[in-house]
Design an enzyme around this catalytic site. Sequence first.
Site, short mmCIF file in Angstrom:
data_model
loop_
_atom_site.label_atom_id
_atom_site.label_comp_id
_atom_site.label_asym_id
_atom_site.label_seq_id
_atom_site.Cartn_x
_atom_site.Cartn_y
_atom_site.Cartn_z
N HIS A 1 0.81 -1.22 0.00
CA HIS A 1 0.00 0.00 0.00
C HIS A 1 0.85 1.27 0.00
CE1 HIS A 1 -2.15 -3.24 2.21
NE2 HIS A 1 -3.07 -2.94 1.33
N GLU B 1 -2.98 3.16 2.02
CA GLU B 1 -2.48 3.80 0.79
C GLU B 1 -2.61 5.32 0.87
OE1 GLU B 1 -3.64 4.31 -3.83
OE2 GLU B 1 -4.07 2.33 -3.00
N THR C 1 -5.70 4.31 -5.61
CA THR C 1 -5.76 3.42 -6.78
C THR C 1 -6.90 2.42 -6.74
OG1 THR C 1 -4.25 1.80 -5.80
CG2 THR C 1 -3.25 3.55 -7.12
#
Length: 315
Positions: free
Chosen positions: A80, A132, A171
């Site tokens: 991450h 992340e 993402t």
Amino acid sequence: MTAKRPLTLRLAAPRGFCAGVDRAIQIVEESLNKWGAPVYVRHEIVHNRHVVERLEALGAIFVEELDQCPDDRPVIFSAHGVPKSVPAEARQRNMIFVDATCPLVSKVHVEAERHHQNAREIVLIGHAGHPEVVGTMGQLPEGTVTLIETVEDVAAFTPANSANLAFLTQTTLSVDDTAGIVAALQARFPGIATPHKEDICYATTNRQEAVKVLAPGAGLVLVIGARTSSNSVRLVEVALRAGAASAQLIASAEDIDWTWFDGVGALGLTAGASAPEDLVQGVINACRERFDVTMETVKTADETVTFKLPRVLAG
């Protein structure tokens, strides 16, 4: 003996492991081969308990913070990504460390740096507290990046200079959810700088596209993945929006409540990007024990992406 009720099982392709997850797991395995056990891993390498437990059995020790690691053993940073302060501390302690950050997450980190160097104010579309997001925001000085989670957040956002803005995205978000937030940002700030390439990773997009095709007409869609896995949680939402009568997130076949199958003639099955294929086969086998299963594969893309291992392990 009662004849088994027929069930059509629509299996999503692509599903399960992506190139970034494959690489991260391989990094832990190769680190154990190179340095022996134990190898420390900061945060779950990927969000899947089955993967973590298998690596623990091989000699990996998972911790939340670097201060839980001894100086004399290698440490791996999860897929991450991590704030810049983490490798900086590892260097200060002369630790051996291997960065397993997904290259697609690293691309977002590079974009954040570039915008900051160009004195742009940065908006990050993502979920608060997700590793992340913590890692991406931690690439730059505190207060430099504003997190936007909803269209309402866009309306409430007041930039210092609306003419010099840029946005990035986590993402693993839903393409559809992000599109609404991006549209709201661009409507309010027409000059906002956009990512060079779509930040939402190819694997997240591909898995969602397959679910959109298999969900219509399905009485139930099962998504294999962890509740902490953002991309897995999104797949459930995508299935419901695409027309599935019901959708459930399960960690494995053991989590199935078979009453979910009452009246279900067509089952959709997929797995998040951090879920191993043996869990998918476990669900298929459990269905075969109870139903007369007809398999259909719903294939929407071929995935050929691979990522190289870090140089420290490649030799």
